[in-house]
Design a protein around this motif. Sequence first.
Motif, mmCIF file in Angstrom:
data_model
loop_
_atom_site.group_PDB
_atom_site.id
_atom_site.type_symbol
_atom_site.label_atom_id
_atom_site.label_comp_id
_atom_site.label_asym_id
_atom_site.label_seq_id
_atom_site.Cartn_x
_atom_site.Cartn_y
_atom_site.Cartn_z
ATOM 1 N N HIS A 222 11.869 -3.833 -15.791
ATOM 2 C CA HIS A 222 12.008 -2.534 -15.134
ATOM 3 C C HIS A 222 13.405 -2.374 -14.546
ATOM 4 C CE1 HIS A 222 7.385 -2.266 -14.688
ATOM 5 N NE2 HIS A 222 7.786 -1.440 -15.635
ATOM 6 N N VAL B 288 11.822 3.530 -15.828
ATOM 7 C CA VAL B 288 10.757 2.516 -15.896
ATOM 8 C C VAL B 288 9.571 3.009 -16.710
ATOM 9 C CG1 VAL B 288 11.387 1.353 -13.756
ATOM 10 C CG2 VAL B 288 9.779 3.279 -13.674
ATOM 11 N N ARG C 214 4.018 1.286 -11.171
ATOM 12 C CA ARG C 214 5.484 1.377 -11.153
ATOM 13 C C ARG C 214 6.002 2.169 -9.952
ATOM 14 N NH1 ARG C 214 4.744 0.665 -16.958
ATOM 15 N NH2 ARG C 214 3.621 2.616 -17.221
#
Lengths: 466, 384
Positions: free
Chosen positions: A400, A410, A420
């Motif tokens: 990421h 991401v 995320r």
Amino acid sequence: MNIIEKLRDIVGERASASPAERLCYSSDASQVRGTPDCVVRPLSTAEVSSVVELAAAEGVPVTARGAGTGLAGGAVPLRGGIVLDLSGMDRIVELDLSNLAVVVEPGVVQARLNERLRPRGFFFPPDPGSAAFCTIGGLIANNGSGMRSVKYGTTRNYVLDLEVVLADGSVVRTGSRTLKAAAGYDLTRLFIGSEGTLGIITQAVLRVAPLPKARRLVIAAFDSAEEAGRTVAATFAAGIVPSACEILDRTTVAVLRRCDPTLRLPDGDVLLFEVDGSEGAAAEAAAEIAALSSTTAASVAVVAGAEEMEEIWAARRLVGAAISRLDPAKSRIYVGEDVGVPIKEIPALIREVSEISDRFGIPAMKYGHIGDGNLHVALFIDVLDDGEWARLAGAADAIHRAAIRLGGTVSSEHGIGAARSEYMNEQLGSSALSVMRAIKGALDPRGIMNPGKLGLDDGPSPGGYG
Amino acid sequence: MIEMRREVEDSRSGTETKTETKETKVETAEISIDPRTIELCVRCGTCRSVCPAFEVLGWESKNTRGRVMVAKALGEGLAPDASVLDSLNTCTTCGICAAKCPAGANPPAIVQSARMGLVSQGVMTEAQAGFRTRIAESGNTFGEGGDRLGWLSDPDREGLKESSDLVYFVGCLDSYRYPEVAKKTFDLLKRFGATLLPEEVCCGSPLIRTGSDAGKFVDRNLRQIKMIGAKTVITGCAGCYSTLKKDYPPEFEVVSVPEFLAEHLAELDLRRLDLTVTYHDPCHLGRGSGIFDPPREVIKAICRLEEMRSNRQDARCCGGGGGVRAGYPDLSLEIAKLRLQDVPAGVDAIVSCCPLCIRNLSDASSEVEVIDLVDLVERAIVPP
């Protein structure tokens, strides 16, 4: 009267608080977990409105869910409350093809819509790997896309108007049926990709596209994934826009062959270029790509047979879950799986992912929509080994951060959800995230709509995996 | 082995089916599901597009993915209440999820293991308990007290051979519900020297499918097969076929009636009939055992065949299997109605090779006659 009884007053037996349903609605395909207090399966906008109105009155969180195929926990009720399973709202309300439009409920499965459109010469282009079972509502809420977004764009490009139930239970329409409109803020796009944090989509007017008359598939094999990445950048620099451009690294090719030994795929790291259009245009574009690729590729082939093309695409769609075919002791865990970078950074991203894989000792299969910079990294581990889980989390985090450092994202198409959310500030910057939080506060002042997602609030995040 | 230690609660939410838990207390027990078979499922959701029970019921717990989650959670301490039993027991074990699973998981095996783990602790639905009681008491799935060979004519009974290479295993359904099919099948097979088990009992399929041990019944049938000296056991029931093939020791060859008929087509002296039929692939014969071509060869030797919308590997379930017909009759019939939507227009009959499929499709008010392959063959046999 407790909340389940009040919900039954609205939807009858389509509300459940049974242990089995609470368990089965506690996850999607990600590692995020959150157990709902009740699950409701509404069949109409009026029912959704009543449920949300009740939730608002009670201060109970509401999390919308389609087929639960998400890979980031977007449909997981992190803070309990009510899960609204919208997959039963699955009517195709209208085919308005003279206006290039269709009207659908959110639970319509993508493939079912295209089955209806195909005989009429049209299609809904966003084409995720889960097309056979994911819902249109989920696609809109996550701005999903798929293999043909390189030419056709994402779901965002195909939504004309939405019916949305807001956090107080009121119902709004966001757009119009016209193919373009200039009338104030673009509320339709505000809700696209909002992952149920602003409202519940209960109907959508979608734009559809005419089916191309011809398709060709160019299959090129390379000695390295980086070389394949450089060839993609060179193809775009030459002004060629394929309708799909996918990379399958050599591990992915091995998995596909294991699933279907009859698939004709070459050795090496493989690029699949699809071109479409008229018969002549498709053939010409395929020849151009084949010529360009042949300067760097170990082998190049052009497939024109519709059946063979579909077999390859069908296998490709499901490869994400198929890694266990190669090693039954390993399972694919969906983390760090959806990064995207500008096209010219693709070779650098591939290189970084390989280094991360080596550094953490977690094997990685790389495939995905390389034509729009979206690389799906499949990390696979022995799920019975706690040490591998810890290294997996480290590898996903590094992937990421590499994507952000390369100017990317991401998530390209799977969404942020809870998995995320910690990267939102780093990717967007605090100013942009503040604007998002202000919008959230204006539309959902009590914070009942899918709390804990998109990094919008300060509540607990799942924090880890497994 | 996952250890489970829970008390059963009847925390039914009121939204589920009519099934009730039979026992109320569970002590320590084990559910023997290899965790790796469960972890193969990555919850991608592919099974949502094919699970027939889910198509009717719509709840995630009534889908394959949900059942695998339930099976896993049982090993981690989930209390097996009514909603858990409904989740596991609404699976028809049709296996289309396994055929479509990109990860190679085998959910019906997981479901059967979970059922078995619970049954071994005394946790089961009334329908599961019913199978156990009826088969234990009568040796057949219906609890019938009558003569299992009641369909057999006196001369045939007297002429039964005590030893033979070939045995016709009739099965409970044809013995008690379709005796005319049993008779027609035996009339065909005795030409080739087949005999019958003198005291055939249930093959064990309903017990195994619903989580109980069938060892006693396997042993009783096996003893007779050996006594007769049979090298080949022929059966006209898809459930019996699958069980004889996979759950009995591999001491004899198992052949389905359609395979046998296809192999002996030339000797049957069949005439063409002016009919168009369609063929329903029984899950346990087709997808489960790979027998797709033989019934089609036999049909095409007699009349025209028009395929159902989903067929062969992709054939939808009739809704009858896995104990669902007994435990969830409404669901079972709804699945059958969905299957009937696959029937092409204008056919004269639906042909199948499983009495359970035939019975379930018939009960779902099929407008088209549902017949056994043997019925079709019998109509085509030129009278001597």
